[in-house]
Design a protein around this motif. Structure first.
Motif: not given
Length: 309
Positions: A194-220
């Motif tokens: 499932s490309s939709i599931v794979k992309i969702f999981k990838k986006n989830l990981e990338e967003h939380y990585r950006a949060i931890v490194f201070g590149q994002e400051n709000s939850l999706y």
């Protein structure tokens, strides 16, 4: 993410964008059916590339052309059914149409007139492996009888029109499932292809990585993850829940709690700093959220982990 092609929320939207007549198209209920011969009178015809926000079935009794779906090209031949989902880029060409019908429908229609939990019985509607289905003549005759009756009811004035069409459409979906998708397993596709599931999981990981490194400051939110794939949030939620067994909200909450646990255990940041880092406007909101899922406050969890060290 910039959208490359126009999005068609209804079939009427698409036809208007291409300068086609829309008098045969009624989208009020979220369901349409019409003869393609009545719309595509000047052939050959080549469509624009577009991204629909609805499902579709094309029943080709006698017609020729080509479909392109997410860069995969398929010839249109007699005796074929084409099924497509919301979100797939596509275009089509018609060179000859003698007898072909198109049905479109959205998720609201499915849940209103088919079943509130429609994907439990018809999980194949979420399949991402888009292949045309060539039918045996007897099978096509069964399907044709149903879609022609649906078309007749759509043109009629019965006060029970939507209920009648809904019932006939259930029969149509059951026949399609019987002929092609009895063995479809959404969890298998969710785990494997499932490309939709794979992309969702990838986006989830990338967003939380950006949060931890201070590149994002709000939850999706679900809407944000849906926007990243140009999907309706309801459709994304349906795909993720059906193919993984967990709704998007649970994926988000589990990831938030996992990141919070890691920060509480492995960093010296204060509870307040961690709460802001994870997108919470107030430390009390973070504490209540964390306790809801772990039955411990962040302070109690940190003390417990430190005692184990």
């Amino acid at each position: 993410m910039k959208e490359k092609e126009p999005t068609s929320k209804t079939l009427a939207d698409l036809y208007e964008m291409m300068g086609l007549p829309v008098d045969l198209i009624s989208t009020e209920s979220g369901f349409t059916i019409h003869s393609l011969k009545e719309t595509f009178k000047d052939l050959p015809f080549k469509s624009i590339a577009y991204r629909p926000d609805y499902f579709s079935f094309v029943f080709v009794k006698n017609a020729y052309g080509k479909y392109i779906i997410d860069e995969m090209g398929f010839d249109i031949n007699p005796g074929t059914i084409y099924f497509t989902n919301p979100g797939n880029y596509r275009s089509f060409e018609w060179s000859e149409i003698t007898d072909a019908y198109l049905i479109t429908f959205n998720e609201f229609y499915l849940k209103e007139h088919v079943h509130p939990d429609v994907y439990q019985d018809f999980s194949f509607l979420l399949t991402e492996i888009v292949q045309p289905r060539l039918m045996l003549p007897a099978q096509f005759a069964d399907i044709e009888q149903l879609y022609r009756q649906i078309h007749k009811e759509q043109l009629g004035k019965s006060p029970y029109k939507n209920k009648i069409i809904g019932s006939l459409f259930v029969a149509l979906l059951l026949k399609i499932k019987e002929y092609f998708w009895q063995d479809y397993n959404p969890i298998y596709e969710g785990n494997r292809s499932s490309s939709i599931v794979k992309i969702f999981k990838k986006n989830l990981e990338e967003h939380y990585r950006a949060i931890v490194f201070g590149q994002e400051n709000s939850l999706y939110r679900v809407q944000d993850y849906a926007d990243l794939q140009h999907l309706h949030p309801n459709y994304l939620s349906s795909v993720i829940k059906t193919k993984t067994g967990k709704p998007v909200s649970m994926w988000i909450s589990e990831k938030t709690v996992a990141e919070a646990k890691s920060l509480l255990h492995n960093s010296e940041a204060s509870i307040k700093e961690i709460s802001f880092m994870l997108g919470f406007s107030e430390a009390t909101h973070f504490s209540n959220y964390f306790k809801k899922y772990t039955e411990l406050t962040p302070v109690a969890y940190r003390k417990l982990q430190n005692s184990k060290s």
